[in-house]
Every structure is written in C-alpha cells, then in structure tokens.
Write a protein that holds these residues in place. Structure first.
Motif, mmCIF file in Angstrom:
data_model
loop_
_atom_site.group_PDB
_atom_site.id
_atom_site.type_symbol
_atom_site.label_atom_id
_atom_site.label_comp_id
_atom_site.label_asym_id
_atom_site.label_seq_id
_atom_site.Cartn_x
_atom_site.Cartn_y
_atom_site.Cartn_z
ATOM 1 N N GLY A 246 0.796 -1.226 0.000
ATOM 2 C CA GLY A 246 0.000 0.000 0.000
ATOM 3 C C GLY A 246 0.818 1.260 0.000
ATOM 4 N N HIS A 247 2.102 1.149 0.339
ATOM 5 C CA HIS A 247 2.945 2.339 0.418
ATOM 6 C C HIS A 247 3.993 2.368 -0.681
ATOM 7 C CE1 HIS A 247 0.933 3.693 3.977
ATOM 8 N NE2 HIS A 247 1.005 2.458 4.448
ATOM 9 N N ASN A 248 3.670 1.694 -1.795
ATOM 10 C CA ASN A 248 4.448 1.848 -3.018
ATOM 11 C C ASN A 248 3.806 2.947 -3.857
ATOM 12 O OD1 ASN A 248 6.316 -0.148 -2.467
ATOM 13 N ND2 ASN A 248 5.112 -1.740 -3.466
ATOM 14 N N ARG A 249 4.642 3.760 -4.467
ATOM 15 C CA ARG A 249 4.142 4.871 -5.277
ATOM 16 C C ARG A 249 3.610 4.348 -6.609
ATOM 17 N NH1 ARG A 249 7.219 10.627 -6.012
ATOM 18 N NH2 ARG A 249 5.571 11.720 -7.154
ATOM 19 N N ILE A 250 2.449 4.827 -7.014
ATOM 20 C CA ILE A 250 1.897 4.407 -8.293
ATOM 21 C C ILE A 250 2.490 5.258 -9.411
ATOM 22 C CG2 ILE A 250 -0.252 3.639 -7.204
ATOM 23 C CD1 ILE A 250 -1.564 6.133 -8.561
ATOM 24 N N GLY A 257 -0.803 13.770 -7.160
ATOM 25 C CA GLY A 257 -0.038 14.508 -6.167
ATOM 26 C C GLY A 257 -0.655 14.464 -4.784
ATOM 27 N N LEU A 258 -1.216 13.301 -4.417
ATOM 28 C CA LEU A 258 -1.833 13.150 -3.095
ATOM 29 C C LEU A 258 -0.805 12.696 -2.076
ATOM 30 C CD1 LEU A 258 -5.187 11.389 -4.054
ATOM 31 C CD2 LEU A 258 -4.725 13.835 -3.818
ATOM 32 N N ARG A 259 -0.876 13.265 -0.885
ATOM 33 C CA ARG A 259 0.045 12.852 0.178
ATOM 34 C C ARG A 259 -0.595 11.738 0.996
ATOM 35 N NH1 ARG A 259 4.646 14.556 2.065
ATOM 36 N NH2 ARG A 259 4.537 16.479 0.832
ATOM 37 N N CYS A 260 0.142 10.657 1.160
ATOM 38 C CA CYS A 260 -0.347 9.495 1.914
ATOM 39 C C CYS A 260 -0.199 9.735 3.412
ATOM 40 C CB CYS A 260 0.456 8.262 1.479
ATOM 41 S SG CYS A 260 -0.054 6.721 2.278
ATOM 42 N N ALA A 261 -0.912 8.953 4.208
ATOM 43 C CA ALA A 261 -0.797 9.037 5.667
ATOM 44 C C ALA A 261 0.612 8.705 6.141
ATOM 45 C CB ALA A 261 -1.806 8.095 6.316
ATOM 46 N N CYS A 262 1.381 7.962 5.311
ATOM 47 C CA CYS A 262 2.752 7.605 5.695
ATOM 48 C C CYS A 262 3.717 8.753 5.457
ATOM 49 C CB CYS A 262 3.220 6.368 4.932
ATOM 50 S SG CYS A 262 3.611 6.662 3.183
ATOM 51 N N GLY A 263 3.268 9.787 4.757
ATOM 52 C CA GLY A 263 4.117 10.943 4.488
ATOM 53 C C GLY A 263 4.625 11.028 3.061
ATOM 54 N N LYS A 264 4.554 9.909 2.315
ATOM 55 C CA LYS A 264 5.019 9.916 0.933
ATOM 56 C C LYS A 264 3.898 10.358 -0.003
ATOM 57 C CE LYS A 264 6.671 5.612 0.708
ATOM 58 N NZ LYS A 264 6.013 5.386 -0.569
ATOM 59 N N MET A 265 4.240 10.515 -1.268
ATOM 60 C CA MET A 265 3.267 11.008 -2.243
ATOM 61 C C MET A 265 2.754 9.863 -3.114
ATOM 62 S SD MET A 265 3.109 14.216 -1.543
ATOM 63 C CE MET A 265 2.160 14.820 -2.932
ATOM 64 N N ASP A 266 1.446 9.929 -3.434
ATOM 65 C CA ASP A 266 0.810 9.060 -4.420
ATOM 66 C C ASP A 266 1.028 7.564 -4.164
ATOM 67 O OD1 ASP A 266 -0.453 11.021 -5.938
ATOM 68 O OD2 ASP A 266 1.362 11.432 -7.105
ATOM 69 N N CYS A 267 0.924 7.153 -2.899
ATOM 70 C CA CYS A 267 0.962 5.717 -2.583
ATOM 71 C C CYS A 267 -0.320 5.061 -3.088
ATOM 72 C CB CYS A 267 1.077 5.499 -1.078
ATOM 73 S SG CYS A 267 2.669 5.958 -0.373
ATOM 74 N N LEU A 268 -0.267 3.760 -3.290
ATOM 75 C CA LEU A 268 -1.443 3.000 -3.709
ATOM 76 C C LEU A 268 -2.619 3.250 -2.776
ATOM 77 C CD1 LEU A 268 -2.713 0.811 -5.558
ATOM 78 C CD2 LEU A 268 -1.766 -0.900 -3.970
ATOM 79 N N GLU A 269 -2.363 3.382 -1.480
ATOM 80 C CA GLU A 269 -3.436 3.608 -0.508
ATOM 81 C C GLU A 269 -4.234 4.879 -0.802
ATOM 82 O OE1 GLU A 269 -2.659 3.502 3.623
ATOM 83 O OE2 GLU A 269 -2.075 1.385 3.646
ATOM 84 N N CYS A 270 -3.593 5.884 -1.414
ATOM 85 C CA CYS A 270 -4.284 7.144 -1.689
ATOM 86 C C CYS A 270 -5.436 6.958 -2.664
ATOM 87 C CB CYS A 270 -3.301 8.162 -2.266
ATOM 88 S SG CYS A 270 -1.968 8.657 -1.152
ATOM 89 N N TYR A 271 -5.400 5.879 -3.457
ATOM 90 C CA TYR A 271 -6.357 5.692 -4.528
ATOM 91 C C TYR A 271 -7.202 4.418 -4.405
ATOM 92 C CZ TYR A 271 -3.434 9.319 -6.486
ATOM 93 O OH TYR A 271 -2.745 10.492 -6.664
ATOM 94 N N SER A 272 -6.706 3.419 -3.683
ATOM 95 C CA SER A 272 -7.392 2.121 -3.684
ATOM 96 C C SER A 272 -7.811 1.628 -2.312
ATOM 97 C CB SER A 272 -6.498 1.063 -4.350
ATOM 98 O OG SER A 272 -6.241 1.402 -5.697
ATOM 99 N N SER A 273 -7.455 2.314 -1.247
ATOM 100 C CA SER A 273 -7.880 1.895 0.095
ATOM 101 C C SER A 273 -9.249 2.494 0.404
ATOM 102 C CB SER A 273 -6.875 2.361 1.150
ATOM 103 O OG SER A 273 -6.934 3.781 1.297
ATOM 104 N N GLY A 274 -9.874 2.005 1.461
ATOM 105 C CA GLY A 274 -11.148 2.568 1.891
ATOM 106 C C GLY A 274 -11.022 4.046 2.210
ATOM 107 N N ARG A 275 -9.964 4.380 2.909
ATOM 108 C CA ARG A 275 -9.748 5.790 3.253
ATOM 109 C C ARG A 275 -9.536 6.617 1.987
ATOM 110 N NH1 ARG A 275 -5.107 5.400 5.988
ATOM 111 N NH2 ARG A 275 -3.876 5.785 4.116
ATOM 112 N N GLY A 276 -8.704 6.110 1.068
ATOM 113 C CA GLY A 276 -8.392 6.864 -0.137
ATOM 114 C C GLY A 276 -9.593 7.072 -1.038
ATOM 115 N N ILE A 277 -10.386 6.033 -1.226
ATOM 116 C CA ILE A 277 -11.573 6.139 -2.086
ATOM 117 C C ILE A 277 -12.546 7.176 -1.526
ATOM 118 C CG2 ILE A 277 -13.613 4.890 -2.905
ATOM 119 C CD1 ILE A 277 -11.819 2.361 -3.020
#
Length: 404
Positions: A246-250, A257-277
């Motif tokens: 979930g914390h690999n950049r897509i 250009g979304l910032r993930c909860a982990c601090g990095k940008m555009d992680c998979l979680e930003c787009y495909s997790s429950g929180r991200g969706i």
C-alpha cells in the motif's frame, strides 16, 4: 528452537519429529499410527512414543477409535485435540476492536466488538483492549490455566526483532508496545503482528492452506497491505516489514499529487484503500453535480460501493480506478514471488463482484503469462473474521511448534 538443543542432538531431532507428527495429525483430521509411519518415514516405535507423549503429556492429541483392520491388529485412530485449549484473538482496528475467544480447533466460544474514539490515543485504546479481553475470558467461563495465549492483529510497521510498532499511518502511533502490557496483565504469551500478515496466516491455517501453501493475501481495508506465504511459512523480510504494498508509489496518469498518511506522495493507498476512495469522493463530488453521492449525509466507502453497483458515474469511476491500480500492483508482486494464488480480503473487497472481476482482469493482463498454469485470484474464505482468526492462528502456530 531452544538454544540448549544444538542441531544434531537427540533432543533436537526428537523435537523436530514430534512437531512433524503433531502437524500431520492436525492436517489429517483423523489418522492412524500406521499411516503416520508411512507418511513421515519414522519407525513404528518412534511414532508410538511420540503419539503417546502427545496424548498423555502434551494433551494435544486424543485417541478417537479403532479403524478397520486389513489383517493383523486394527489401527488406532488419533486426532488433534484442540477442544479444551483456548486462545484469544484480537483485531485492533482504527474505529473498533474486535475480539474472540476460541479453542485451538477455531471454534468460537465468545466474541465482542467495541467501538473506539478514533483519537489516536494509544493508552486509551490499550485499556479498551484489556477490558475486552477480560470480558471475553469471564464471559466464556474457561479455566484460565488452559489459555495458551493472546494473538493481536494491528496495522503498522512492526519490527519483529523488537515487537515494537515503529509507526502506524492509520493510528499515527510511533514506537508503541502492545505485547508487553498485555503479557504482564494476563500472564500468557502474547504475539502481535501486522494485520495483513495475520490475515494471511489465518487463511493458511483455517482457509485455503489445506491445499495451497504459496499465496499472497491482499488486505484492502482502511489501508492496504499484503501477507506473503511461502512454502507454508510467513515471509516477513529482514526485520518484519515485508508486504507493504500500500505504500508503493503508483506510476499512472491517475496520480494526482496526493500525500499518503505515511508521508510519501501518491501511494497506492491514496487511490485504492477505503480511506483513499472516500477522500477522493469528497474532493471530486463538486465536479459531478448529477452524482447521487452529493445527496448523502456522509460519504463512506460502503456508500460509494453501493452507488457504484447502481451505476453512479463518480462512484463507479473511483472503484474502477482503484481496481485498475490494485490489479497492476498485485501483478507486480506476483511477478516477483510467483505464488500459487492471490487471496483478496478486507472490507473494501466486499464492494461487489464488479470490483473483484476488474481487479482480476487487470491482474491477468499484467502478470507474466505462464502457459502451464494460471494464478488464481480468489476471495478469502474467512470474510470479516480473517484478522481475528489469524490472530488465533498466531498462537496455534506456536502450539504446533511446541513453543507454548
């Protein structure tokens, strides 16, 4: 393996043989001593000694009857005895803590689900977890001397060398220790592991593991993670942080250009997790005036999934995007690990067949094509109980390795 049993010693070899026999008995359901001899290659006297010890001393095996004789003495049938030994499993979630007390056969005696305040206060949540475990034990009425341990599934980067959760993007925890306070309070072994890896281990012992020993479990929930099972064992990496898909950049035109909860940008979680969706829906709703999502009081992943099934343009677009990125990311993992199967679990996977089918189509397109076989993409057998059953399996694993 105990340090006082050097490899090659009689004690070491006896322990390995006993573990082999115990695991064979559990996996077989019911089996005769003669069959154990055939399948293990151990001598009949060795098998008799080990089985007698497992019955009389360890209390982990019981004799259940006599089989049909094909000539000579009738075979004695034995099975794994998990009915009178107990374990607590805890799924420590972002908004709730769900716990079960079960026997080692996986039969649930008591369960409890408590809401938490979602305020990222570890000490408050720890007290909630302690009260939940106390209620489970009291409500079940078990003899606490037969409680083998407590397994906990928690989200975060868990260092398996120290058992410390170094960081949890979901909770904003830093360097917290769940294991020590629970072990001190309940005086039993406590094992804490990353929730996705725990779910994979539960699937191994209570799900598809009865015929598949090499698979990757993809947990798509509030966040996204993976549990990797290789030859029937959990792959954790150097210090326990393997599987953080979930914390690999897509790399995609979808990246905004979304910032993930982990601090990095555009992680998979930003787009495909429950929180991200859900966050994407709240951001984009102003551009979709005709979307029914603009008329609901609270936009949640469950609501978005419902409208996606109805064909709402925005909802369907978000889930299709999430599925496409998941399919590509999972295929990348499959190309590295070459599993027998991919198992999908987590609350977001319950969105519907349209979501799973799209993930599978993209996955099959992106993996290395193998003429001899096709990697299956399946749903978890354990459903919403994957994490708690997995937490139970952490202790069962230690029992089967004769560590507790």
């Amino acid at each position: 393996m105990p340090e006082d049993q050097p490899k090659g010693s009689a004690e070491y070899i006896n322990r390995l043989n006993k573990i082999q026999v115990l695991n064979l008995i559990r996996e077989s359901g019911e089996i005769s001593r003669a069959e154990i001899v055939k399948k293990t290659g151990l001598s009949a006297p060795t098998v008799t000694r080990i089985v007698d010890n497992l019955i009389n001393a360890e209390k982990l095996v019981e004799q259940v009857g006599v089989g049909i004789s094909s000539g000579g003495r009738p075979p004695m049938i034995v099975r794994f005895n998990g009915e009178d030994s107990y374990v607590v499993g805890v799924d420590w979630g972002r908004t709730h803590i769900f716990g079960i007390l079960s026997n080692l056969n996986g039969d649930v005696l008591e369960e409890l689900d408590v809401q938490t305040e979602s305020n990222d206060n570890f000490d408050e949540d720890l007290q909630s977890a302690i009260r939940l475990i106390e209620k489970l034990i009291k409500g079940s009425g078990i003899d606490t001397r037969k409680l083998h341990g407590i397994g906990v599934a928690a989200a975060g980067f868990i260092n398996k060398k120290s058992d410390i959760i170094e960081y949890s993007p979901n909770f904003k925890w830093k360097n917290v220790d769940i294991r020590k306070p629970l072990a001190e309070r309940f005086r039993v072994p406590v094992i804490v592991d990353n929730v996705s890896r725990v779910m994979a281990h539960g699937e191994l012992l209570y799900g598809i593991g009865d015929h598949c020993k090499d698979f990757i479990f993809i947990n798509v929930g509030y966040g996204i993670g993976a549990g990797i099972i290789v030859e029937g064992k959990s792959f954790t990496g150097y210090d326990g942080m393997a599987g953080e898909i979930g914390h690999n950049r897509i790399v995609s035109p979808a990246a905004g250009g979304l910032r993930c909860a982990c601090g990095k940008m555009d992680c998979l979680e930003c787009y495909s997790s429950g929180r991200g969706i859900a966050e994407l829906a709240r951001e984009k709703i102003k551009y979709y005036k005709d979307s029914a999502l603009g008329r609901v009081s609270e936009i949640t992943t469950e609501v978005i999934a419902e409208y996606a099934r109805r064909g709402d343009e925005l909802a369907l677009q978000l889930f299709n995007q999430a599925a496409d990125l998941l399919g590509i990311s999972i295929a990348s993992m499959a190309n590295v690990f070459n599993p027998q199967a991919i198992v999908l679990g987590g609350k977001v996977i319950k969105a519907g067949n349209f979501f799973i089918e799209r993930i599978n189509r993209v996955f099959q397109r992106e993996i290395i094509q193998q003429p001899s076989r096709k990697i299956k993409v399946i749903q978890s057998r354990l459903g919403d109980e994957a994490a708690v059953k997995g937490a139970v399996s952490l202790i069962l694993r230690e029992v089967l390795e004769l560590n507790v």
